[in-house]
Write a protein that holds these residues in place. Structure first.
Motif, PDB file in Angstrom:
ATOM      1  N   ALA A 146       0.860  -1.184   0.000  1.00 52.44           N
ATOM      2  CA  ALA A 146       0.000   0.000   0.000  1.00 52.44           C
ATOM      3  C   ALA A 146       0.898   1.236   0.000  1.00 52.44           C
ATOM      4  CB  ALA A 146      -0.901  -0.016   1.227  1.00 52.44           C
ATOM      5  N   PRO A 147       1.000   1.934  -1.140  1.00 50.57           N
ATOM      6  CA  PRO A 147       1.840   3.138  -1.183  1.00 50.57           C
ATOM      7  C   PRO A 147       1.160   4.296  -0.448  1.00 50.57           C
ATOM      8  CG  PRO A 147       0.669   2.897  -3.251  1.00 50.57           C
ATOM      9  CD  PRO A 147       0.316   1.690  -2.420  1.00 50.57           C
ATOM     10  N   GLN A 148       1.909   5.362  -0.183  1.00 50.82           N
ATOM     11  CA  GLN A 148       1.332   6.617   0.324  1.00 50.82           C
ATOM     12  C   GLN A 148       0.253   7.076  -0.648  1.00 50.82           C
ATOM     13  OE1 GLN A 148       1.487   8.805   2.817  1.00 50.82           O
ATOM     14  NE2 GLN A 148       2.688   7.310   3.979  1.00 50.82           N
ATOM     15  N   ALA A 149      -0.914   7.454  -0.139  1.00 42.59           N
ATOM     16  CA  ALA A 149      -1.995   7.885  -1.029  1.00 42.59           C
ATOM     17  C   ALA A 149      -2.898   8.863  -0.292  1.00 42.59           C
ATOM     18  CB  ALA A 149      -2.811   6.671  -1.482  1.00 42.59           C
ATOM     19  N   PRO A 150      -3.588   9.727  -1.030  1.00 39.80           N
ATOM     20  CA  PRO A 150      -4.515  10.681  -0.401  1.00 39.80           C
ATOM     21  C   PRO A 150      -5.850  10.040   0.003  1.00 39.80           C
ATOM     22  CG  PRO A 150      -4.475  11.016  -2.771  1.00 39.80           C
ATOM     23  CD  PRO A 150      -3.478   9.931  -2.475  1.00 39.80           C
ATOM     24  N   PHE A 151      -5.900   8.704  -0.007  1.00 44.03           N
ATOM     25  CA  PHE A 151      -7.129   7.985   0.400  1.00 44.03           C
ATOM     26  C   PHE A 151      -6.685   6.707   1.104  1.00 44.03           C
ATOM     27  CE2 PHE A 151      -6.106   7.281  -4.114  1.00 44.03           C
ATOM     28  CZ  PHE A 151      -5.778   5.937  -4.093  1.00 44.03           C
ATOM     29  N   PRO A 152      -7.538   6.132   1.959  1.00 47.40           N
ATOM     30  CA  PRO A 152      -7.141   4.903   2.647  1.00 47.40           C
ATOM     31  C   PRO A 152      -7.034   3.710   1.694  1.00 47.40           C
ATOM     32  CG  PRO A 152      -9.388   5.512   3.247  1.00 47.40           C
ATOM     33  CD  PRO A 152      -8.848   6.630   2.398  1.00 47.40           C
ATOM     34  N   ILE A 153      -6.007   2.904   1.899  1.00 52.21           N
ATOM     35  CA  ILE A 153      -5.843   1.669   1.121  1.00 52.21           C
ATOM     36  C   ILE A 153      -5.904   0.497   2.094  1.00 52.21           C
ATOM     37  CG2 ILE A 153      -4.283   0.303  -0.331  1.00 52.21           C
ATOM     38  CD1 ILE A 153      -3.136   2.880  -1.439  1.00 52.21           C
ATOM     39  N   GLU A 154      -6.847  -0.396   1.826  1.00 53.27           N
ATOM     40  CA  GLU A 154      -6.976  -1.601   2.643  1.00 53.27           C
ATOM     41  C   GLU A 154      -6.401  -2.767   1.853  1.00 53.27           C
ATOM     42  OE1 GLU A 154     -10.516  -4.546   4.371  1.00 53.27           O
ATOM     43  OE2 GLU A 154     -10.960  -2.992   2.893  1.00 53.27           O
ATOM     44  N   THR A 155      -5.586  -3.591   2.480  1.00 54.45           N
ATOM     45  CA  THR A 155      -5.081  -4.768   1.769  1.00 54.45           C
ATOM     46  C   THR A 155      -5.764  -6.012   2.334  1.00 54.45           C
ATOM     47  OG1 THR A 155      -3.209  -5.022   3.260  1.00 54.45           O
ATOM     48  CG2 THR A 155      -2.844  -3.698   1.292  1.00 54.45           C
ATOM     49  N   ARG A 156      -6.070  -6.951   1.437  1.00 55.68           N
ATOM     50  CA  ARG A 156      -6.725  -8.201   1.839  1.00 55.68           C
ATOM     51  C   ARG A 156      -5.982  -9.361   1.192  1.00 55.68           C
ATOM     52  NH1 ARG A 156     -12.961  -7.729   2.819  1.00 55.68           N
ATOM     53  NH2 ARG A 156     -12.717  -9.983   2.794  1.00 55.68           N
ATOM     54  N   VAL A 157      -5.776 -10.393   1.956  1.00 55.36           N
ATOM     55  CA  VAL A 157      -5.053 -11.567   1.451  1.00 55.36           C
ATOM     56  C   VAL A 157      -5.959 -12.790   1.555  1.00 55.36           C
ATOM     57  CG1 VAL A 157      -3.017 -13.038   1.734  1.00 55.36           C
ATOM     58  CG2 VAL A 157      -2.842 -10.574   2.140  1.00 55.36           C
ATOM     59  N   SER A 158      -6.266 -13.414   0.417  1.00 54.77           N
ATOM     60  CA  SER A 158      -7.057 -14.654   0.432  1.00 54.77           C
ATOM     61  C   SER A 158      -7.027 -15.282  -0.951  1.00 54.77           C
ATOM     62  CB  SER A 158      -8.508 -14.370   0.832  1.00 54.77           C
ATOM     63  OG  SER A 158      -9.178 -13.683  -0.210  1.00 54.77           O
ATOM     64  N   ASP A 159      -7.614 -16.465  -1.054  1.00 53.53           N
ATOM     65  CA  ASP A 159      -7.722 -17.186  -2.318  1.00 53.53           C
ATOM     66  C   ASP A 159      -9.108 -16.888  -2.900  1.00 53.53           C
ATOM     67  OD1 ASP A 159      -8.256 -19.076  -4.308  1.00 53.53           O
ATOM     68  OD2 ASP A 159      -7.155 -20.675  -3.283  1.00 53.53           O
ATOM     69  N   LEU A 160      -9.132 -16.198  -4.040  1.00 61.91           N
ATOM     70  CA  LEU A 160     -10.393 -15.772  -4.671  1.00 61.91           C
ATOM     71  C   LEU A 160     -11.326 -16.940  -4.953  1.00 61.91           C
ATOM     72  CD1 LEU A 160     -11.974 -13.406  -6.048  1.00 61.91           C
ATOM     73  CD2 LEU A 160     -10.755 -13.959  -8.148  1.00 61.91           C
ATOM     74  N   SER A 161     -10.760 -18.127  -5.174  1.00 65.34           N
ATOM     75  CA  SER A 161     -11.591 -19.261  -5.582  1.00 65.34           C
ATOM     76  C   SER A 161     -12.189 -20.008  -4.389  1.00 65.34           C
ATOM     77  CB  SER A 161     -10.777 -20.222  -6.457  1.00 65.34           C
ATOM     78  OG  SER A 161      -9.819 -20.903  -5.684  1.00 65.34           O
ATOM     79  N   VAL A 162     -11.879 -19.569  -3.162  1.00 62.38           N
ATOM     80  CA  VAL A 162     -12.507 -20.195  -1.990  1.00 62.38           C
ATOM     81  C   VAL A 162     -13.956 -19.705  -1.910  1.00 62.38           C
ATOM     82  CG1 VAL A 162     -12.490 -20.200   0.543  1.00 62.38           C
ATOM     83  CG2 VAL A 162     -10.347 -20.505  -0.724  1.00 62.38           C
ATOM     84  N   PRO A 163     -14.925 -20.638  -1.745  1.00 61.93           N
ATOM     85  CA  PRO A 163     -16.332 -20.215  -1.728  1.00 61.93           C
ATOM     86  C   PRO A 163     -16.584 -19.089  -0.721  1.00 61.93           C
ATOM     87  CG  PRO A 163     -16.194 -22.608  -1.819  1.00 61.93           C
ATOM     88  CD  PRO A 163     -14.786 -22.103  -1.630  1.00 61.93           C
TER      89      PRO A 163
END
Lengths: 325, 325
Positions: A44-61
């Motif tokens: 998440a670089p410096q930005a004028p808005f909040p950046i949320e990072t999420r880690v998961s496997d997209l194919s998990v139901p």
């Protein structure tokens, strides 16, 4: 405006997020929030808005549903198992590249009153040899890899879901990205970037094919530009054919080397060592060389006009303007 | 030789089974057994080999595996939710036409040492307007219905699974089947058959479009011929591009009517009542009119040479050679 970037830890995803952080806006609207998703933690670089990072496997139901639950206004779907891995692991490739994509599309479909712009990165791997000299927009898809088949299926789903009004999709087929930053890798296409990136950094590069091999290139900066343009384009102008071959530059390896000579001199060129590799020659001979990307150009997508420009962009964006002596 | 026909209760499936029962052989090999599957009970004609009928939903987990467990040598996969229903019921269309097909392909893939010839019926609905005058084999797929998207996805899976060696697939895109036997139906394409079938039976038919509408036809007998040829064709000659537009006959409605006049006289033609239907006009205007089916013709697929021949086949196969007075 809330933006979701799926595949935010990849090279193109990272550069897209950096560009959005710099711009602060997308298509004239201020960005209020960005969610970056990947299987490994996105930066998440410096930005004028909040950046949320999420880690998961997209194919998990349930994961796709959770990702779109907050109704992002624009979704960039860049996540994929790459070509080599999708070929080596059949089931994983289909699970991520087909089922993961379909799960995402269905998660959006099943939300009432929600139809965001959804930008999907497809690939020129949807095409399979033999080809005409320049592949036209109307050329059929006969992929020669499972990755290409999965991307072609994603395109069909994207167009059908868009036609149905479930979202407003644009699929873009990226050229080979050159100059790709980072370390040399084992990808069969790696040398296209390697023969530029390594000499500019004062290192030796191996060229495994002959100089008359032609290929289709765009810079990482152009790729980010395509994504931004696809996100803000008037869908009405696109019509029902939602998947577009992006513009690029068709150059031979010989032309790449001459451009390197002009930008960085004979000393840089001397760092390219020729070492023929028949396996790579064969793989590369099945790849598209050149496109007539008429529709995308008419719709305002822009690529570089010369390979020297591609090299200069690499020097500016990755080397702080400096070439190794 | 054991043959499995999935979708054996449909019009084409029924005629295929009747033909196999008459021939007793396929590609020179005696047929020892046939399994006919559908969601409604398929008919089993008199045959020189046992015919087993099975009724179930292909998309129910485990069903595809059960169907292929006895390793049929040739699989015909003709089952599909038709265009109108797949458009009306989005989830059902994808469940049967995409998931059902993929389940079948995966069931075959997961059986060790088994790679049967698998013939898949695709459709010219994979194409979406606008079109060139005659659509070439290399033309791209931009379907304008979910049915067309599902068939195009089936084609991509078939080619990839074949390339991987999981089975030996051939996909064939059937023309509109004409003259379709049976009762008039609500399909937008119904009139192409209706204006021939009904007058030949002494009944009135409605023509909802103008006489200059052109369309792409083949008889039910030709369709069965395509399936048989696809089942016995040398796969090595086909190469990696496994999906083929079948040959057909491009004729206008006016040419259909003149052929009817030649075969059955003015009295039959007088039974066609013109009643313009703008909704049907619009639907039909988005359909392909004509193909240049070069590859399929080179590979030995054969369609009719004239619309009179198509009418005579209907009279022979459906009317016992007799026209209503």
């Amino acid at each position: 405006m809330h933006i979701l970037v799926i595949g935010g830890a990849g090279m193109v995803g990272r550069k897209l997020i950096e560009r959005l952080a710099r711009d602060g806006r997308l298509g004239g609207a201020p960005i209020t929030r960005l969610t970056a998703h990947d299987v490994v933690p996105p930066k998440a670089p410096q930005a004028p808005f909040p950046i949320e990072t999420r880690v998961s496997d997209l194919s998990v139901p349930g994961e796709a549903t959770a990702l779109v639950a907050e109704r992002p206004d624009v979704i960039f779907h860049l996540a994929a198992i790459v070509s080599g891995e999708a070929e080596a692991d059949f089931e994983k490739g289909y699970r991520i590249n087909l089922d993961g994509t379909r799960d995402l599309f269905d998660a959006v479909r099943l939300m009432e009153g929600y139809a965001p712009r959804l930008v999907f990165t497809s690939s020129i791997a949807v095409f399979g040899a033999p080809f005409p000299d320049a592949i036209p927009d109307e050329y059929f898809h006969t992929p020669l890899t499972s990755y290409g088949a999965q991307k072609a299926i994603g395109e069909l789903l994207l167009a059908d879901y868009t036609r149905r009004g479930f979202f407003d999709g644009i699929g873009i087929r990226l050229p080979t990205i050159c100059v790709r930053p980072g370390l040399p890798n084992k990808a069969a296409s790696g040398f296209f970037s390697g023969i530029i990136r390594e000499p500019l950094a004062g290192k030796e590069a191996v060229l495994p094919v002959s100089e008359d091999v032609m290929h289709w290139h765009a810079s990482p900066r152009a790729a980010v530009g395509f994504l931004i343009h696809a996100a803000t384009l008037d869908g009405g102008k696109v019509g029902p054919r939602r998947n577009l071959t992006m513009p690029g530059l068709a150059v031979t390896v010989g032309e790449q080397i001459e451009a390197l000579r002009k930008v960085a001199g004979d000393k840089a060129v001397a760092r390219i060592r020729r070492e023929a590799d028949p396996v790579i020659e064969t793989i590369v001979s099945g790849w598209p060389r050149k496109f007539d990307a008429k529709r995308a150009i008419e719709l305002g997508f822009k690529a570089e006009g010369s390979f020297e420009e591609i090299i200069r962009i690499h020097i500016e964006d990755e080397l702080g303007g400096k070439i190794a002596d």
